[in-house]
Scaffold this motif. Structure first.
Motif, PDB file in Angstrom:
ATOM      1  N   ASP A 153       0.762  -1.095   0.088  1.00 21.55           N
ATOM      2  CA  ASP A 153      -0.052   0.198   0.077  1.00 21.55           C
ATOM      3  C   ASP A 153       0.749   1.324   0.085  1.00 21.55           C
ATOM      4  O   ASP A 153       0.553   2.395  -0.662  1.00 21.55           O
ATOM      5  N   ARG A 154       1.814   1.297   0.751  1.00 15.58           N
ATOM      6  CA  ARG A 154       2.811   2.158   0.792  1.00 15.58           C
ATOM      7  C   ARG A 154       3.438   2.729  -0.362  1.00 15.58           C
ATOM      8  O   ARG A 154       3.724   3.718  -1.193  1.00 15.58           O
ATOM      9  N   GLU A 155       3.783   1.782  -1.267  1.00 21.25           N
ATOM     10  CA  GLU A 155       4.400   1.846  -2.338  1.00 21.25           C
ATOM     11  C   GLU A 155       3.485   2.241  -3.566  1.00 21.25           C
ATOM     12  O   GLU A 155       3.614   3.192  -4.461  1.00 21.25           O
ATOM     13  N   ALA A 156       2.171   1.730  -3.450  1.00 20.85           N
ATOM     14  CA  ALA A 156       0.959   2.250  -4.289  1.00 20.85           C
ATOM     15  C   ALA A 156       0.713   3.815  -3.899  1.00 20.85           C
ATOM     16  O   ALA A 156       0.499   4.490  -4.942  1.00 20.85           O
ATOM     17  N   LEU A 157       0.692   4.226  -2.656  1.00 23.07           N
ATOM     18  CA  LEU A 157       0.733   5.527  -2.248  1.00 23.07           C
ATOM     19  C   LEU A 157       1.675   6.508  -3.018  1.00 23.07           C
ATOM     20  O   LEU A 157       1.634   7.680  -3.421  1.00 23.07           O
ATOM     21  N   SER A 163       3.433  10.367  -6.805  1.00 22.22           N
ATOM     22  CA  SER A 163       4.264  10.720  -7.889  1.00 22.22           C
ATOM     23  C   SER A 163       3.320  11.334  -9.096  1.00 22.22           C
ATOM     24  O   SER A 163       3.802  11.964  -9.695  1.00 22.22           O
ATOM     25  N   ARG A 164       2.655  10.353  -9.368  1.00 24.23           N
ATOM     26  CA  ARG A 164       1.667  10.636 -10.704  1.00 24.23           C
ATOM     27  C   ARG A 164       0.829  11.937 -10.439  1.00 24.23           C
ATOM     28  O   ARG A 164       0.964  12.836 -11.238  1.00 24.23           O
TER      29      ARG A 164
END
Length: 300
Positions: free
Chosen positions: A70-74, A79-80
């Protein structure tokens, strides 16, 4: 067979007697048995606890892994979002800002145009009222109002507003007031052309003699015209012409001004300067030698 049964019964009876004897001589045996039972129960509980701990540890590991994902996805989403905001700031925001500025500038121009239109309408109304007053006075036997033509031109055109003030003050100094303006043209009243011709001939003579006492009214206007590349000013018979190489003035005879071909067009400063050079000496003055740095037209 009977003997075997008897022997078996005796053996069983002997065993029971032995066990009874052992129980009498071992009073803690039930407690020991109970402790053993509890130990077995505790061992089972410990095994269950270890199993529970292992399952909780596995669950915690799964939750930690999910949190990392989840942290990586956030982080990727952040970034996007930052990239999109940067693109908006780099592409859309300048365009929107430029359009807003254009709209503000257009609105300001419209307000200025409306203000100018309102001022012109007020000027026209005042002029009409003045002409009606003059007509009423003429109907009662008063002398008709004197009116002379004027003009003011400058190249580049942006320099013209700086000339308007000196021009109108110069005209006011000779008893004239502005009745109406139309682009570069002026209509002034208050003095007759004949009286102005005499005064302007005297002015040209004083300019040739470089007499500051009697030319102070003209020096501000002459100094302002020196500051433009091309241009000119006219008040009745008086013409002042500025070219890149010269600054000249002259008084055109009224008889010439009355002829259609006698007009001196200020739109052609070089041609107007040549026309003034053909005037008699008493009506012409070449001011090209005046110092460019002298304030308000002071001579060298």
């Amino acid at each position: 067979m009977t003997v075997v049964l008897v022997l078996l019964c005796l053996a069983i009876a002997g065993r029971e007697l032995y066990l009874a004897f052992e129980r009498r001589h071992s009073p803690g045996a039930p407690e020991i048995a109970d402790i053993r039972t509890q130990l077995r129960a505790l061992k089972g509980t410990r095994d269950e606890l270890e199993g529970f701990r292992a399952s909780q540890r596995e669950r915690l590991d799964r939750l930690t892994a999910e949190q990392d994902r989840d942290r990586e996805a956030l982080g990727a989403a952040d970034s996007r979002i930052r990239s999109l905001i940067s693109q908006i700031n780099d592409r859309l925001l300048p365009d929107v800002t430029a359009r807003l500025k254009q709209q503000r500038d257009a609105a300001a121009e419209q307000r200025d145009a409306l203000d100018r239109l309102a001022a012109e309408v007020a000027s026209l109304r005042a002029h009409l009222v003045g002409r009606l007053d003059q007509a009423v006075a003429a109907s009662l036997g008063a002398e008709p109002a004197e009116l002379v033509a004027g003009a003011l031109m400058a190249d580049p055109p942006d320099a013209r507003p700086a000339l308007a003030g000196p021009y109108e003050r110069f005209a006011e100094g000779y008893g004239l007031r502005v009745e109406l303006t139309d682009r570069d043209r002026y209509f002034l009243s208050g003095r007759s052309p004949r009286a102005l011709e005499r005064d302007f001939v005297d002015l040209v003579a004083a300019l040739r003699e470089d007499c500051p006492e009697s030319t102070g009214k003209a020096r501000v206007l002459l100094g302002a015209l020196r500051g433009v590349e091309r241009g000119g000013a006219q008040i009745g018979p008086l013409l002042i012409v500025r070219t890149p190489a010269a600054l000249v003035c002259g008084v055109v005879p009224l008889a010439e001004l009355r002829r259609p071909e006698g007009a001196v067009p200020l739109a052609d400063p070089s041609g107007a300067a040549r026309r003034l050079h053909r005037l008699p000496e008493g009506r012409f003055c070449d001011l090209s030698g005046w110092s460019a740095g002298a304030p308000a037209g002071l001579s060298e």
